[in-house]
Write a protein that holds these residues in place. Structure first.
Motif, PDB file in Angstrom:
ATOM      1  N   PRO A  50       0.824  -1.215   0.000  1.00 32.68           N
ATOM      2  CA  PRO A  50       0.000   0.000   0.000  1.00 32.68           C
ATOM      3  C   PRO A  50       0.860   1.268   0.000  1.00 32.68           C
ATOM      4  CG  PRO A  50      -0.702  -1.515   1.732  1.00 32.68           C
ATOM      5  CD  PRO A  50       0.598  -2.029   1.207  1.00 32.68           C
ATOM      6  N   LEU A  51       0.266   2.347  -0.469  1.00 30.48           N
ATOM      7  CA  LEU A  51       0.966   3.638  -0.542  1.00 30.48           C
ATOM      8  C   LEU A  51       0.332   4.609   0.439  1.00 30.48           C
ATOM      9  CD1 LEU A  51       1.204   3.752  -4.422  1.00 30.48           C
ATOM     10  CD2 LEU A  51       3.098   3.377  -2.836  1.00 30.48           C
ATOM     11  N   ALA A  52       0.871   5.840   0.436  1.00 29.24           N
ATOM     12  CA  ALA A  52       0.339   6.924   1.275  1.00 29.24           C
ATOM     13  C   ALA A  52       0.169   6.473   2.725  1.00 29.24           C
ATOM     14  CB  ALA A  52      -0.979   7.460   0.702  1.00 29.24           C
ATOM     15  N   GLY A  53       1.295   6.073   3.303  1.00 29.78           N
ATOM     16  CA  GLY A  53       1.281   5.664   4.700  1.00 29.78           C
ATOM     17  C   GLY A  53       0.435   4.417   4.933  1.00 29.78           C
ATOM     18  N   GLY A  54       0.298   3.589   3.918  1.00 30.05           N
ATOM     19  CA  GLY A  54      -0.455   2.343   4.065  1.00 30.05           C
ATOM     20  C   GLY A  54      -1.944   2.505   3.838  1.00 30.05           C
ATOM     21  N   SER A  55      -2.378   3.705   3.427  1.00 30.71           N
ATOM     22  CA  SER A  55      -3.819   3.954   3.373  1.00 30.71           C
ATOM     23  C   SER A  55      -4.486   3.473   2.080  1.00 30.71           C
ATOM     24  CB  SER A  55      -4.108   5.447   3.582  1.00 30.71           C
ATOM     25  OG  SER A  55      -3.483   6.205   2.578  1.00 30.71           O
ATOM     26  N   VAL A  56      -3.740   3.399   0.980  1.00 28.39           N
ATOM     27  CA  VAL A  56      -4.387   2.998  -0.287  1.00 28.39           C
ATOM     28  C   VAL A  56      -3.589   1.917  -1.010  1.00 28.39           C
ATOM     29  CG1 VAL A  56      -5.502   5.237  -0.681  1.00 28.39           C
ATOM     30  CG2 VAL A  56      -3.216   4.839  -1.610  1.00 28.39           C
ATOM     31  N   GLY A  57      -4.313   1.119  -1.796  1.00 31.19           N
ATOM     32  CA  GLY A  57      -3.683   0.115  -2.648  1.00 31.19           C
ATOM     33  C   GLY A  57      -3.170  -1.078  -1.870  1.00 31.19           C
ATOM     34  N   GLY A  58      -2.337  -1.866  -2.561  1.00 34.43           N
ATOM     35  CA  GLY A  58      -1.757  -3.052  -1.933  1.00 34.43           C
ATOM     36  C   GLY A  58      -2.339  -4.328  -2.515  1.00 34.43           C
ATOM     37  N   MET A  59      -1.450  -5.194  -3.004  1.00 35.34           N
ATOM     38  CA  MET A  59      -1.911  -6.436  -3.638  1.00 35.34           C
ATOM     39  C   MET A  59      -2.575  -7.377  -2.638  1.00 35.34           C
ATOM     40  SD  MET A  59      -1.596  -6.262  -6.863  1.00 35.34           S
ATOM     41  CE  MET A  59      -1.798  -7.966  -7.383  1.00 35.34           C
TER      42      MET A  59
ATOM     43  N   PRO B 163      13.417   3.718   3.874  1.00 33.29           N
ATOM     44  CA  PRO B 163      12.178   3.922   3.112  1.00 33.29           C
ATOM     45  C   PRO B 163      10.969   4.315   3.941  1.00 33.29           C
ATOM     46  CG  PRO B 163      13.051   1.698   2.782  1.00 33.29           C
ATOM     47  CD  PRO B 163      14.012   2.397   3.670  1.00 33.29           C
ATOM     48  N   LYS B 164      10.915   3.875   5.200  1.00 33.95           N
ATOM     49  CA  LYS B 164       9.711   4.152   5.991  1.00 33.95           C
ATOM     50  C   LYS B 164       9.706   5.559   6.569  1.00 33.95           C
ATOM     51  CE  LYS B 164       8.916  -0.575   7.465  1.00 33.95           C
ATOM     52  NZ  LYS B 164       9.998  -1.356   8.052  1.00 33.95           N
TER      53      LYS B 164
ATOM     54  N   ARG C  74       5.438  16.004   6.195  1.00 28.25           N
ATOM     55  CA  ARG C  74       4.151  15.632   6.787  1.00 28.25           C
ATOM     56  C   ARG C  74       2.996  16.439   6.224  1.00 28.25           C
ATOM     57  NH1 ARG C  74       4.292  12.127  10.941  1.00 28.25           N
ATOM     58  NH2 ARG C  74       6.385  11.794  11.737  1.00 28.25           N
ATOM     59  N   THR C  75       3.225  17.743   6.134  1.00 30.83           N
ATOM     60  CA  THR C  75       2.130  18.593   5.673  1.00 30.83           C
ATOM     61  C   THR C  75       2.594  19.430   4.493  1.00 30.83           C
ATOM     62  OG1 THR C  75       2.814  20.189   7.329  1.00 30.83           O
ATOM     63  CG2 THR C  75       0.918  18.792   7.879  1.00 30.83           C
ATOM     64  N   SER C  76       1.865  19.297   3.429  1.00 34.73           N
ATOM     65  CA  SER C  76       2.147  20.062   2.211  1.00 34.73           C
ATOM     66  C   SER C  76       0.987  19.787   1.274  1.00 34.73           C
ATOM     67  CB  SER C  76       3.466  19.579   1.591  1.00 34.73           C
ATOM     68  OG  SER C  76       3.495  19.837   0.210  1.00 34.73           O
ATOM     69  N   GLU C  77       0.885  20.582   0.255  1.00 31.36           N
ATOM     70  CA  GLU C  77      -0.008  20.202  -0.828  1.00 31.36           C
ATOM     71  C   GLU C  77       0.512  18.879  -1.395  1.00 31.36           C
ATOM     72  OE1 GLU C  77      -2.736  21.955  -2.441  1.00 31.36           O
ATOM     73  OE2 GLU C  77      -2.654  22.654  -0.367  1.00 31.36           O
TER      74      GLU C  77
ATOM     75  N   PRO D 190       1.344  11.825   4.308  1.00 25.51           N
ATOM     76  CA  PRO D 190       2.751  12.145   4.510  1.00 25.51           C
ATOM     77  C   PRO D 190       3.629  11.506   3.427  1.00 25.51           C
ATOM     78  CG  PRO D 190       2.081  10.383   5.984  1.00 25.51           C
ATOM     79  CD  PRO D 190       0.847  10.799   5.242  1.00 25.51           C
ATOM     80  N   LEU D 191       4.747  12.174   3.160  1.00 26.32           N
ATOM     81  CA  LEU D 191       5.681  11.703   2.143  1.00 26.32           C
ATOM     82  C   LEU D 191       6.811  10.943   2.830  1.00 26.32           C
ATOM     83  CD1 LEU D 191       5.918  12.371  -1.009  1.00 26.32           C
ATOM     84  CD2 LEU D 191       7.757  13.899  -0.313  1.00 26.32           C
ATOM     85  N   THR D 192       7.085   9.744   2.336  1.00 28.62           N
ATOM     86  CA  THR D 192       8.178   8.959   2.922  1.00 28.62           C
ATOM     87  C   THR D 192       9.373   8.949   1.957  1.00 28.62           C
ATOM     88  OG1 THR D 192       7.388   6.942   1.900  1.00 28.62           O
ATOM     89  CG2 THR D 192       6.555   7.429   4.120  1.00 28.62           C
ATOM     90  N   GLU D 193      10.501   8.467   2.484  1.00 27.81           N
ATOM     91  CA  GLU D 193      11.662   8.311   1.599  1.00 27.81           C
ATOM     92  C   GLU D 193      11.316   7.343   0.462  1.00 27.81           C
ATOM     93  OE1 GLU D 193      15.479   7.647   3.375  1.00 27.81           O
ATOM     94  OE2 GLU D 193      15.215   9.248   4.853  1.00 27.81           O
ATOM     95  N   TYR D 194      10.457   6.367   0.753  1.00 25.48           N
ATOM     96  CA  TYR D 194      10.070   5.420  -0.304  1.00 25.48           C
ATOM     97  C   TYR D 194       9.358   6.129  -1.456  1.00 25.48           C
ATOM     98  CZ  TYR D 194       8.280   1.412  -2.774  1.00 25.48           C
ATOM     99  OH  TYR D 194       8.010   0.507  -3.768  1.00 25.48           O
ATOM    100  N   ASP D 195       8.562   7.150  -1.119  1.00 28.40           N
ATOM    101  CA  ASP D 195       7.878   7.890  -2.187  1.00 28.40           C
ATOM    102  C   ASP D 195       8.879   8.537  -3.146  1.00 28.40           C
ATOM    103  OD1 ASP D 195       5.148   7.421  -1.543  1.00 28.40           O
ATOM    104  OD2 ASP D 195       5.332   8.792   0.149  1.00 28.40           O
TER     105      ASP D 195
END
Ligand code: ZN
Length: 525
Positions: free
Chosen positions: A59-68, A341-342, A347-350, A400-405
């Motif tokens: 999943p992306l976006a801090g685990g909130s969306v997607g994921g096989m 990566p984690k 944290r806060t931005s457009e 939030p944006l991670t290093e993985y992003d």
């Protein structure tokens, strides 16, 4: 089914659309169960779950969306309602991915993580996307051999010795050629049997030397003619531009549906009686489509429902284990090149706009940020240039944006080259970037570098760029290979390159990896 029969579907399908938008979209009930023992009722329901353009197994976006692992759960949910449920991948899953540059067991991973996740999730059918041919011939052959799902390739062939042959799954001496069409035979509880024909189309875009294509539309028309009389429904699974899907639906109005991919931002359209559907990339959503076949009345109904894939859907344990294993392999790789990566770096931005439709024609907050990070990593540069093609995420990155992003947004990585070049070459490069508008060769650059459309003059810090003067310019090292479109002149051997200042290939030098430069820049601000 003959066209004559198909035409009978029209009022039914139109009705379904009217009702469907209000009711069926929110409910995907299977056909009512018939009392046991009453035999074939001539009616049958099949569920297709469509995902497309999936580059991320987790999943992306801090685990909130997607994921096989959630996709796998979703399939199981529909399977409980209807054993005739099938998971379809409409192309683009082996590349581009940050995994492609990583190594495991001494080899580049090149989509292996995705094939394992797709196998675990119970993928039933896949078609090639253009990105499947980003990896080399032997790597693709390995991925095909590892896959446990079915492939259909109607217009895409393996080019060998200038002849086109089907791609094939090889195991020992056995070879299983990918068919141009596939007829799926489904049987339901009361014994109704239906035959559903599949066509699999791919945009003939990726010119890898080992792949050849036939024209998608002409091929589809030919194969549809072959299928229609012996099938209760024909489905096209496609990976092409949505306008080509629309044209396909117009030419073949008897298609049951088009399950598509290639665009990343979800498409849903009805062309005549044919639904054209593409889910959000990276399995942020899936289309769940119920196909109802009434053999006695020669009727088809299509009931599509968009299912968002988020934390409300639990992980399937077996798929999650595969994802976890590959995530650990990847994390070990990243740690070796200086990344965690984690770690959250913003944290806060457009949300950061990395959509190709935007960044290949104009600056966005994301490209501005990358240029500033490059400037910070190479403070001795007079100006910084970035090719839009370095950014491959083709998505808006939420916080939030991670290093993985950052890793996945610039999957190729690469260092930042610093070169002293004549103003003439700087101008030639910038002009080539202007010509490359709409492609990966479109250039982003420092705010201090400006172009005046009235005079067609380039200025740096307010002074017109002097062709004879030498400027120190920082750019991704890929650009100095001459490999960018319309920039074959941009090579070390060009006499207008006065000097090159290489970076040290270790994480201590921020120029060693453009992604490291971005991460460190974000940490500072
Ligand atoms: Zn594509």
């Amino acid at each position: 089914m003959k066209n004559e029969l198909i035409s009978k579907y029209e009022p039914v399908r139109t009705l379904i659309v009217i009702i469907g938008l209000g009711f069926f979209l929110s409910s995907c009930a299977a056909l009512p169960a018939r009392p046991g023992g009453s035999g074939d009722d001539g009616r049958l329901s099949v569920n297709y779950l469509l995902v497309n353009d999936v580059y991320e197994i987790a999943p992306l976006a801090g685990g909130s969306v997607g994921g096989m692992a959630r996709v796998a759960t979703l399939k199981k949910e529909y399977l409980r309602k209807n054993p005739n449920t099938f998971l379809v991948m409409a192309g683009d899953f082996l590349s581009p991915s940050v995994y492609n540059s990583l190594q495991y067991e001494g080899r580049r991973i090149r989509g292996r993580q995705m094939v394992e996740a797709m196998n675990a999730a119970g993928t039933d059918l896949a078609v090639f996307g253009n990105h499947e041919f980003d990896i080399n011939e032997s790597e693709l052959q390995s991925r095909i051999n590892e896959s446990s799902f079915r492939w259909v390739a109607s217009n895409t062939f393996h080019k060998k010795d200038n002849a086109l042959r089907p791609f094939a799954r090889e195991s020992g001496t056995a070879s299983e050629a990918f068919p141009e069409t596939w007829i799926q035979q489904v049987t339901d509880a009361d014994g109704t049997v239906a035959r559903i024909g599949f066509i699999g189309l791919t945009i003939p875009f990726n010119k890898a030397p080992y792949v050849g294509y036939t024209d998608p539309l002409a091929t589809a028309e030919k194969l549809y003619e072959q299928l229609k009389d012996s099938c209760d429904a024909v489905i096209a699974v496609t990976h092409q531009l949505v306008q080509d899907d629309i044209l396909l639906a117009k030419r073949l109005p008897g298609l049951a549906m088009i399950l598509g991919g290639h665009e990343h931002d979800r498409r849903f359209q009805k062309v005549g009686n044919v639904f054209v559907m593409k889910a959000h990339a990276n399995a942020k959503s899936a289309y769940a489509v119920e196909l109802l076949i009434n053999k006695k009345r020669n009727r088809l109904r299509v009931k599509p429902e968009l299912r968002m894939i988020d934390a409300a859907i639990p992980d399937d344990a077996a798929t999650a284990a595969v994802v976890e294993r590959w995530t650990e392999i990847a994390n070990d790789n990243y740690a070796a090149i200086g990344f965690d990566p984690k770690k959250i770096i913003l944290r806060t931005s457009e949300p950061l706009d990395g959509r190709e439709s935007q960044i290949r024609k104009e600056a966005t907050n994301m490209t501005v940020l990358i240029v500033k990070a490059m400037e910070a990593a190479a403070p001795e540069a007079d100006a910084v240039i970035l090719n839009a093609g370095s950014v491959r995420v083709d998505d808006v990155l939420p916080m939030p944006l991670t290093e993985y992003d950052i890793l996945r947004a610039l999957p190729f990585g690469g260092g930042i080259m610093l070169a002293d070049m004549k103003g003439s070459l700087l101008i030639q490069t910038l002009e080539a970037g202007r010509k490359n508008t709409g492609t990966g060769g479109f250039l982003h650059y420092s705010e201090t570098l400006t172009h005046d459309p009235a005079t067609n003059a380039w200025s740096l810090k307010g002074a017109v760029v002097d062709p004879a003067k030498t400027y120190r310019v920082a750019f991704p090292d890929f650009l100095l290979t001459g490999g960018e479109a319309n920039m074959d002149f941009l090579k070390k051997e060009n006499p207008a390159i006065v000097d090159v200042h290489p970076y040290t290939p270790n994480p201590g030098d921020l120029r060693s990896d453009i992604r490291l430069a971005i991460v460190k820049y974000l940490e500072k601000i």
